[in-house]
Design an enzyme around this catalytic site. Structure first.
Site, mmCIF file in Angstrom:
data_model
loop_
_atom_site.group_PDB
_atom_site.id
_atom_site.type_symbol
_atom_site.label_atom_id
_atom_site.label_comp_id
_atom_site.label_asym_id
_atom_site.label_seq_id
_atom_site.Cartn_x
_atom_site.Cartn_y
_atom_site.Cartn_z
ATOM 1 N N LYS A 39 29.961 -9.403 1.975
ATOM 2 C CA LYS A 39 30.174 -10.847 1.902
ATOM 3 C C LYS A 39 29.029 -11.597 1.218
ATOM 4 O O LYS A 39 29.219 -12.679 0.696
ATOM 5 C CB LYS A 39 30.332 -11.419 3.321
ATOM 6 N N MET A 40 27.847 -11.053 1.268
ATOM 7 C CA MET A 40 26.683 -11.819 0.802
ATOM 8 C C MET A 40 26.421 -11.543 -0.669
ATOM 9 O O MET A 40 25.718 -10.584 -1.017
ATOM 10 C CB MET A 40 25.482 -11.496 1.675
ATOM 11 N N GLU A 64 15.112 -5.314 -0.547
ATOM 12 C CA GLU A 64 16.050 -6.434 -0.637
ATOM 13 C C GLU A 64 15.639 -7.318 -1.817
ATOM 14 O O GLU A 64 14.454 -7.517 -2.079
ATOM 15 C CB GLU A 64 15.994 -7.244 0.667
ATOM 16 N N HIS A 107 13.168 -2.569 5.643
ATOM 17 C CA HIS A 107 13.060 -2.744 4.200
ATOM 18 C C HIS A 107 11.875 -3.636 3.863
ATOM 19 O O HIS A 107 11.316 -4.300 4.731
ATOM 20 C CB HIS A 107 14.343 -3.364 3.628
ATOM 21 N N GLU A 136 0.852 -1.188 0.000
ATOM 22 C CA GLU A 136 0.000 0.000 0.000
ATOM 23 C C GLU A 136 0.891 1.243 0.000
ATOM 24 O O GLU A 136 1.775 1.368 0.853
ATOM 25 C CB GLU A 136 -0.907 0.026 1.250
#
EC number: 4.4.1.5
Lengths: 187, 187
Positions: free
Chosen positions: A160-161, A176, A130, A103
């Protein structure tokens, strides 16, 4: 939306991980479901272009409240199987019975204020962090966002990810981006 | 979750309401879906008690990141038909492939700071507004929240909208409560 790589259950119903505080869902909560998340936006034309044209959502309903000078926009990603009612009132009811609805709230006139901006929740004071969209092909999604000139908080190669990215929406809220079957061993 | 009162579609696929900015979802976004919303929490024991014991969610996964001193909790309302994998890695993948997941982030130690609090996004500076849970029986849900001593931002009888309530979670974030089939003529 079903993805071939999603594992299926083995054994009986899953009763949840146990941690201090966790309780069994009471019978009184049967049928409760997390329907939507609301974010305030400065300019609906820009935000709608972003969430429909780049993130693949469909505008299910716009609700206007002239007395209070605001409008609400309800969006969702639809798959081929989803039967959204054409009739307006039916579609409103359908919208509030789903999961995964976004929304957007527009307080009229903010789009005309050059220095107006909403707070993303990640700078101080912190709170909301997020929203997250999962995608069927992470690399293809990143290529798509690059092609569209999307702004990143974290590109896949930062930190690192490597299987997680964060982009910004039109108001600076963080989104994300993940591919579910790449996250099996996270954490 | 299916509710008998949810209207079914008539006619062809719904292509969305038209507003300035709205675009047709590009083919590159096929399969994108709104997986979760992340809120930071002060004390996981208190928040987990609230979201499981009062809101009916199940803890799907806890992920610990000791190097960065935080933990993530992923929750959802499950219905009888949902087949959640028992195996941990499969369950992680399953979780990121759903809609309607709530992620709670706990930065270790905040629960021991008496004056620590997160920002709800509705006081200034504004941004995030609320999450919303739809319920099958609004009056029964309100009775349940009253029995549990839940804190209200807006009780049903406050203001004009008698079919909408707002409660507060353990950190003060707003949760809207609605019953889908009472909202047909809203806006």
């Amino acid at each position: 939306m079903t993805t071939p790589s999603i594992p299926q259950s083995t054994g009986g119903p899953f009763s949840g991980e146990q941690e201090p505080g966790v309780k069994t869902p009471p019978i009184e909560t049967t049928g409760f479901q997390f329907n939507h998340t609301m974010l305030r936006i400065k300019d609906p034309e820009i935000s709608l272009a972003f969430y429909t044209g780049i993130m693949g959502m469909t505008l299910l309903r716009k609700l206007d409240f002239p007395e209070f000078q605001f409008s609400l926009y309800f969006l969702a990603q639809l798959d081929d199987q989803e039967q959204v009612p054409q009739e307006t009132h039916d579609r409103t009811v359908w919208t509030f019975a789903q999961r995964g609805i976004l929304e957007l709230t527009h307080n009229w006139g903010t789009e005309q204020q050059a220095d107006f901006a909403y707070h993303d929740g990640n700078a101080e004071p912190q709170g909301f962090g997020h929203i997250c969209f999962s995608v069927p092909d992470f690399d293809a999604a990143i290529a798509w966002f690059d092609q569209q000139g999307v702004d990143y908080v974290k590109r896949p190669e930062d930190g690192k990810m490597r299987n997680v990215a964060f982009i910004r929406d039109a108001d600076g809220y963080w989104i994300e981006i993940v591919q579910a079957d790449r996250l099996a061993t996270i954490g």
